[in-house]
Design an enzyme around this catalytic site. Structure first.
Site, mmCIF file in Angstrom:
data_model
loop_
_atom_site.group_PDB
_atom_site.id
_atom_site.type_symbol
_atom_site.label_atom_id
_atom_site.label_comp_id
_atom_site.label_asym_id
_atom_site.label_seq_id
_atom_site.Cartn_x
_atom_site.Cartn_y
_atom_site.Cartn_z
ATOM 1 N N GLY A 14 13.896 34.730 19.014
ATOM 2 C CA GLY A 14 14.922 33.748 18.653
ATOM 3 C C GLY A 14 16.119 34.409 18.950
ATOM 4 N N CYS A 15 17.319 33.930 18.435
ATOM 5 C CA CYS A 15 18.735 34.540 18.647
ATOM 6 C C CYS A 15 18.686 35.743 18.563
ATOM 7 C CB CYS A 15 19.233 33.867 17.514
ATOM 8 S SG CYS A 15 21.147 34.306 17.747
ATOM 9 N N PHE A 16 19.386 36.151 19.957
ATOM 10 C CA PHE A 16 19.441 37.732 20.007
ATOM 11 C C PHE A 16 20.411 38.233 19.294
ATOM 12 C CE2 PHE A 16 21.341 36.458 24.285
ATOM 13 C CZ PHE A 16 22.439 35.921 23.954
ATOM 14 N N TRP A 17 21.288 37.522 18.707
ATOM 15 C CA TRP A 17 22.489 38.180 17.956
ATOM 16 C C TRP A 17 21.597 38.744 16.481
ATOM 17 C CZ3 TRP A 17 26.242 33.772 16.633
ATOM 18 C CH2 TRP A 17 26.915 33.530 17.657
ATOM 19 N N CYS A 18 20.547 38.214 16.047
ATOM 20 C CA CYS A 18 19.692 38.805 14.991
ATOM 21 C C CYS A 18 18.793 39.633 15.314
ATOM 22 C CB CYS A 18 19.025 37.580 14.237
ATOM 23 S SG CYS A 18 20.128 36.450 13.615
#
Length: 177
Positions: A14-18
């Protein structure tokens, strides 16, 4: 003094930020880079990947010391950050660019990932099948600078996004307690 032997691990969840902070805060992790992999477009941009036409997934590439933090432990951290039953995105982020995937860099990583996936399937923790892809690592393209270490650069935005994405609620209900 002996020289460290470092390895790479690449995960899409999913979102690489997380996906950065859970790895970045572990011992033996040298660096975690946000980027794109698994597609057919060279040097893709964030907008192109999110547009769904590159075939790439948002991913993190981890440089780690396996003597301090073995690959098996990285797999444990990885699975605990994702919904391994959702092939079409992760939490609020939908689409192929947010698919869960383990990109292995060696035959040993492939075998370890397959075993971890099979063990998770057998555990009964999830009612649906485990669909996380296990595929060979391909060219990894680092994301734009503003995406790197986002949890450090804009902590308030990161925490708000994480809270409202559904990721933390899922982790708490499936992995904790």
């Amino acid at each position: 003094m002996t020289e460290k032997h470092l390895e790479k691990a690449t995960f899409a969840g999913g979102c690489f930020w997380c996906m950065v902070k859970p790895f970045d805060t572990q011992p033996g992790i040298e660096k975690v880079i946000s980027g794109y992999t698994g597609g057919h477009t060279e040097n893709p941009t964030y907008e192109e990947v999110c547009g769904g036409k590159t075939g790439h997934a948002e991913a993190v590439q981890i440089t780690f010391d396996p003597e301090v933090f073995p690959y098996d432990k990285l797999l444990d951290v990885y699975f605990m950050q994702t919904d391994p039953t959702d092939a079409f995105g992760q939490f609020v982020d939908r689409g192929d660019s947010y698919r869960p995937a383990i990109f292995y860099h060696s035959e040993e990583q492939k075998k370890a990932a397959e075993k971890a996936k099979a063990d998770l399937e057998k555990s009964g923790r999830f009612k649906k099948p485990i669909v996380t892809e296990i595929v060979p690592a391909e060219t990894f393209y680092p994301a734009e600078g503003y995406h790197q270490d986002f949890y450090k650069k804009d902590a308030a935005h990161y925490e708000g996004y994480r809270k409202h994405s559904g990721r933390d609620q899922f982790i708490n209900s499936h992995w904790k307690g």
